[in-house]
Design an enzyme around this catalytic site. Structure first.
Site, PDB file in Angstrom:
ATOM      1  N   HIS A   1       1.016  -1.225   0.106  1.00 41.51           N
ATOM      2  CA  HIS A   1       0.082  -0.057  -0.104  1.00 41.51           C
ATOM      3  C   HIS A   1       0.841   1.225  -0.101  1.00 41.51           C
ATOM      4  CE1 HIS A   1       0.794  -1.013   4.168  1.00 41.51           C
ATOM      5  NE2 HIS A   1       0.900   0.140   4.358  1.00 41.51           N
TER       6      HIS A   1
ATOM      7  N   CYS B   1       2.405   3.457  11.643  1.00 44.44           N
ATOM      8  CA  CYS B   1       3.103   2.943  10.627  1.00 44.44           C
ATOM      9  C   CYS B   1       3.584   4.027   9.531  1.00 44.44           C
ATOM     10  CB  CYS B   1       2.292   1.670   9.879  1.00 44.44           C
ATOM     11  SG  CYS B   1       1.079   1.870   8.825  1.00 44.44           S
TER      12      CYS B   1
END
Length: 659
Positions: free
Chosen positions: A67, A180
């Site tokens: 992603h 993240c």
């Protein structure tokens, strides 16, 4: 989520088109491009590859979730692929058979990112993943992911209620923060995993997800009432000081996804021992203990790099001041009297002596700072005192750079051992400020003065003498080795080992050490300069993204930022890395053969006035650049077609900071 994924974005036979994570990402991205949701396929794949390079996106349970956020994405989009053979995304338990490619626009709105985060939480549901594996058509899979079909309830065993504990009137309370680099997937998966584990353990857990869609701070009252803290993050925790003064576990975000139960047990154990962490002081996640499965070598490198990163500013300031002192006052400046005894405001020699003497004072901190922050990387703030004490002792007994390394590691190990001991409650309050500094400093002092100090001092003297005695073929061989190390991984561990070796030698102030520093910096400049030259001379051999990266590489190479060549190596490692190594070896050998010296640890062409034999030094850099550029042009010219590997876009500011 139905607008984000359609049947056209689903491939239930992905293994027929892809056998690697790069090929899988390309196959799914092509479906996005066909629908107009990705405007530049190669540019988007470069962003995906850059994200993947930060941390593998494979998860336990056969899931791959590449992603990124990208300027080449028109609207939030999700593509799904299923591979019977499995594709390796770096998960500990093996290949992934369920692959989700998430594409978010660079300016995606909060609502869309919240929807994407809900997918991340769904992936922690066994019923959801089982239904995806059983789906027979692309439409069925798309509807399931889009929420149009309910996933069957997982057939897992019911978790028994935790046994009541008669001595606890209230449940154990934990607050956690997850984050993240992208803030889309792992942030929310770690939160879901921790919350589920908390319910299973009978623990109250409140999670603050610091994702791309922003974050809502935990209520200060909830933090105040918490018995422990878990940080599962790969980017700095925002407003970390809010959690100071509580037992804290600090790990990477994947640990929150893969082993939440262990983290909860660890924080409870710390609370039982009365181990309190000043959360705002910790420099980075996972720096001290490392992730499970990391080898000791990886942990050791992180600890050493912690010390080196704090030492380098002292080296830079001290080295440049000393070099300026020599440049203004000549080499006799080292014999000048103290400026407190003799200083003439109109005399350039006095100013040169001032610069030289201030630089010398800065250099005296190198070994203590190195040792102190190696111990800090291992044991946090309690390691600072014994680390600095051990480093100062290493300086006194002339054990030098090697003594500082040993002192830091010993100090960190001693403090870590003390922290594991069970301490009576009345003593816990004075542990960080009295007991740990006292015991650890005494142990480190004993070992440095009476056990290992003298052997290390002799080894340091032998190393310095060897460097100063090098000549002829030996000095050229050393230059070749240093050049190869600097260019093999382009800023990676081997590059940092070579650079650390050179920086540590500066503290010795010997001619041989200055030659090593010159060869290391010269070789490190070659890879980005060579790629810049190659893209300028034969641009048709490179992709458009590479040609753009080549423009930035001129500046990065000239500034001694070896990482400027990473995008080229990521796209074509078998041609770029050998070419870079060849040029680096040539430059390192020539720099040593020419007798070039350097007292500054960084700066590239901007410190040329401070380099001994500057013209020959630049000639060595130019020769290596031409060799590398020529080789990469030759090797790429032998191909029959343009490369298809994605090239991570180059961010000059970020790369410069990393260097």
């Amino acid at each position: 989520m139905s607008q984000m994924i359609t049947a056209e974005l689903v491939d239930l036979h992905l293994d027929l088109a892809a056998d690697s994570k790069e090929a899988a990402a390309r196959a799914l991205a092509e479906r996005m491009a066909a629908l107009g949701r990705v405007t530049d396929l190669d540019g988007f794949l470069a962003d995906v590859a850059a994200r993947e390079a930060q941390m593998p996106t494979g998860l336990d349970g056969g899931i791959g979730i590449p992603h990124c956020r990208s300027a080449h994405v028109t609207e939030p989009t999700l593509a799904f692929g299923r591979s019977a053979a499995g594709i390796d995304f770096g998960a500990p338990d093996g290949p992934a058979d369920l692959i989700f490619l998430i594409a978010a626009p660079a300016g995606a709105d909060d609502a869309h990112l919240s929807i994407l985060s809900s997918l991340a939480r769904q992936l922690m549901d066994d019923g959801f993943t089982a239904a995806l594996r059983a789906a027979t058509t692309a439409g069925e899979a798309a509807a399931l992911i889009g929420g149009e079909e309910a996933a069957p309830e997982p057939q897992a065993e019911q978790v028994p209620e935790p046994e009541s504990q008669p001595h606890e009137t209230e449940p154990f309370r934990i607050v956690a923060v997850t984050s993240c680099p992208t803030g889309i997937a792992h942030t929310y998966m770690a939160a879901e995993s921790l919350e589920r584990a908390g319910r299973a353990e009978g623990v109250e857990i409140a999670v603050e997800t610091q994702g791309s869609s922003g974050f809502t701070r935990l209520d200060p009252a909830v933090i105040e009432a918490a018995d422990g803290v878990i940080f599962a993050h790969d980017v700095p925790v925002r407003d970390k000081e809010r959690f100071a003064g509580k037992p804290t576990v600090d790990v990477g975000v994947k640990a929150g996804v893969n082993r939440p139960g262990e983290l909860i047990a660890e924080v409870r154990d710390k609370a039982a021992r009365g181990e309190i962490t000043e959360a705002g002081a910790k420099p980075s996640p996972v720096e001290a203990a490392g992730e499970p499965g990391e080898g000791y070598g990886t942990k050791l490198r992180k600890w050493l790099m912690s010390g080196v990163s704090y030492m380098v500013p002292f080296v830079a300031a001290g080295g440049l001041l000393i070099a300026l002192g020599f440049a203004i006052g000549g080499y006799k400046v080292s014999d000048a009297p103290l400026v407190t005894d003799h200083f003439l405001w109109t005399d350039s020699g006095s100013w040169a002596a001032l610069l030289f003497q201030v630089g010398g004072v800065a250099f005296k901190f190198l070994v203590p700072v190195l040792a102190g922050y190696i111990a800090y990387g291992m044991a946090d703030r309690p390691g600072l005192v014994p680390g600095f004490v051990g480093g100062a002792i290493a300086l006194d007994i002339k054990a030098g750079f090697l003594g500082g390394l040993a002192a830091g590691l010993i100090a960190g190990a001693v403090v870590m051992a003390i922290q594991k001991a069970r301490i009576p409650a009345p003593l816990r309050g004075i542990m960080p400020v009295v007991v740990i500094p006292l015991i650890s400093s005494a142990v480190v002092g004993f070992l440095m003065f009476l056990v290992i100090g003298e052997p290390i001092s002799k080894l340091q003297s032998a190393l310095t003498g060897w460097l100063n005695g090098l000549g002829g073929a030996n000095v050229i061989v050393l230059g070749v080795i240093l050049g190869l190390m600097m260019c093999f991984d382009l800023g990676g561990p081997l590059n940092k080992v070579s650079y650390t070796f050179a920086v540590g030698g500066l503290a010795e102030g010997s001619d041989g050490s200055f030659k090593v520093m010159a060869a290391v910096m010269a070789a490190g400049m070659v890879p980005p300069l060579a790629m810049a030259l190659a893209t300028t001379v034969r641009g048709r051999l490179f992709t458009r993204a590479e040609r753009e990266n080549g423009k930035a590489a001129w500046v990065l190479g000239a500034s001694f930022v070896t990482e400027g060549a990473i995008p080229f190596a990521a796209a074509d490692p078998l041609r770029v890395i050998p070419s870079a190594m060849a040029g680096g070896a040539v430059t390192g050998a020539l720099s040593m053969a020419f007798g070039c010296t350097l007292r500054a640890p960084h700066g590239g062409i901007f410190v040329v006035p401070l380099i001994g034999n500057a013209f020959l030094y630049l000639l060595a850099v130019a020769a290596g650049t031409v060799v590398s550029a020529g080789l990469v042009i030759l090797l790429k010219g032998l191909r029959k077609q343009q490369p298809e590997s994605p090239v991570p876009a180059l961010d000059e500011e970020k790369v410069a900071v990393a260097a």
